[in-house]
Scaffold this active site. Structure first.
Site, PDB file in Angstrom:
ATOM      1  N   ASP A   1       0.798  -1.508  -0.153  1.00  0.00           N
ATOM      2  CA  ASP A   1      -0.265  -0.060   0.356  1.00  0.00           C
ATOM      3  C   ASP A   1       0.994   1.132   0.016  1.00  0.00           C
ATOM      4  O   ASP A   1       2.139   1.665  -0.006  1.00  0.00           O
ATOM      5  CB  ASP A   1      -1.181   0.299   1.554  1.00  0.00           C
TER       6      ASP A   1
ATOM      7  N   ASN B   1      -7.469  -3.131  14.477  1.00  0.00           N
ATOM      8  CA  ASN B   1      -8.859  -3.365  13.769  1.00  0.00           C
ATOM      9  C   ASN B   1      -9.091  -4.623  12.526  1.00  0.00           C
ATOM     10  O   ASN B   1     -10.046  -5.297  11.931  1.00  0.00           O
ATOM     11  CB  ASN B   1     -10.050  -2.302  12.679  1.00  0.00           C
TER      12      ASN B   1
HETATM   13  C1  GLP Z   1      -0.400  -0.213   8.649  1.00  0.00           C
HETATM   14  C2  GLP Z   1       0.123  -0.371   7.739  1.00  0.00           C
HETATM   15  C3  GLP Z   1       0.000  -1.983   7.260  1.00  0.00           C
HETATM   16  C4  GLP Z   1       0.620  -2.807   8.668  1.00  0.00           C
HETATM   17  C5  GLP Z   1      -0.525  -2.426   9.550  1.00  0.00           C
HETATM   18  C6  GLP Z   1       0.733  -2.600  11.673  1.00  0.00           C
HETATM   19  O1  GLP Z   1      -0.701   0.863   8.549  1.00  0.00           O
HETATM   20  N1  GLP Z   1      -1.385  -0.327   6.372  1.00  0.00           N
HETATM   21  O2  GLP Z   1       0.493  -2.663   6.070  1.00  0.00           O
HETATM   22  O3  GLP Z   1       0.747  -4.182   8.429  1.00  0.00           O
HETATM   23  O4  GLP Z   1      -1.429  -0.672   9.801  1.00  0.00           O
HETATM   24  O5  GLP Z   1       1.470  -1.044  11.741  1.00  0.00           O
HETATM   25  P1  GLP Z   1       1.823  -1.951  12.366  1.00  0.00           P
HETATM   26  O6  GLP Z   1       3.694  -2.644  12.179  1.00  0.00           O
HETATM   27  O7  GLP Z   1       3.329  -0.493  12.637  1.00  0.00           O
HETATM   28  O8  GLP Z   1       1.509  -2.050  13.957  1.00  0.00           O
END
Ligand code: GLP
Length: 245
Positions: free
Chosen positions: A67, A136
């Site tokens: 993304d 979530n």
């Molecule tokens: C983000 C990203 C995801 C990621 C997730 C968890 O918003 N778009 O690709 O895996 O949320 O993030 P984190 O690893 O910082 O907890």
């Protein structure tokens, strides 16, 4: 789903690093799906180390990130392009043109989604998709309620996701409201998926993924229907799940 339980964040990163080295070595032209966020940061450091020690080469690897925020320049430190260059691509032997991230500054975002999806198909699909888990249950930026049939598309980010990611920005107002993300369908077409989960704050989400029903209200739940998923989770993330077992 195969669940590998490890002690902590470091061990999770080492385990996934080892799994990735094995696959990259086995495949002739590996196509990797990559994630951003805090979870894979240590993994990327380890991959840089093994590449610099010549344990593994990325010369024949192609990557597709999950993304990208809409509206941020590639040079913006909060863009996922910047994150990937900074944490991985600039330090390994992968040719730039083999690294793909949706263009969040494209004039026509819908067209960009179609281009990205087509590019993934052109190279024969993703061999190994790395995933983190949103609080979530989002994967990539597929927020609750997203159809499981979606391919790469434009999303409006939930307030809770913008808040969770605000720590990287000066203020929540600076967090973009929209993003481009691979869809659930795109992710599910990957030949193999590796999900990394670490820390107590993810325990509720992981429990729901492991023990809850498959529903579009909790996007990660679809992983229960994929044939080749490995979850590498640390003890803190598994706290709630082991209590209910
Ligand atoms: C983000 C990203 C995801 C990621 C997730 C968890 O918003 N778009 O690709 O895996 O949320 O993030 P984190 O690893 O910082 O907890």
């Amino acid at each position: 789903m195969r669940l590998i339980e490890v002690e902590n964040y470091q061990e999770m990163s080492e385990k996934v690093c080892q799994l990735m080295i094995n696959r990259i070595t086995d495949l002739t032209k590996p196509v990797l799906g990559l994630a951003t966020g805090s979870t894979p940061e240590r993994l990327y450091q380890l991959l840089v180390e093994v590449n610099q020690k010549d344990v593994v080469s990325f010369q024949d690897v192609t990557t597709f990130n999950l993304d990208e925020y809409i509206g941020l320049e590639a040079t913006d430190p909060n863009s996922y392009r910047y994150y990937m260059n900074d944490k991985l691509f600039n330090h390994i032997d992968i040719p730039d043109e083999q690294t793909h991230i949706p263009n969040g500054r494209a004039d026509d975002s819908e067209q960009e989604c179609a281009r990205y999806e087509a590019l993934i198909q052109q190279v024969g699909g993703i061999d190994i998709q790395l995933l983190g888990l949103g609080l979530n249950g989002h994967i990539g930026f597929n927020e609750p309620g997203t159809s499981f049939k979606q391919k790469t598309h434009v999303v409006e980010l939930e307030e809770s996701t913008r808040k969770a990611n605000a720590r990287f920005f000066e203020s929540i107002d600076d967090v973009p409201t929209h993003a481009i993300t691979m869809g659930i369908n795109t992710i599910m077409q990957s030949k193999e998926i590796m999900l990394m989960v670490s820390g107590e704050k993810k325990a509720g989400a992981l429990d729901r993924l492991l023990n809850g029903e498959v529903t579009e209200e909790f996007p990660a739940s679809i992983l229960n229907e994929h044939d080749h998923v490995t979850i590498v989770a640390d003890k803190a993330a598994l706290l709630t799940s082991s209590k209910t077992k």
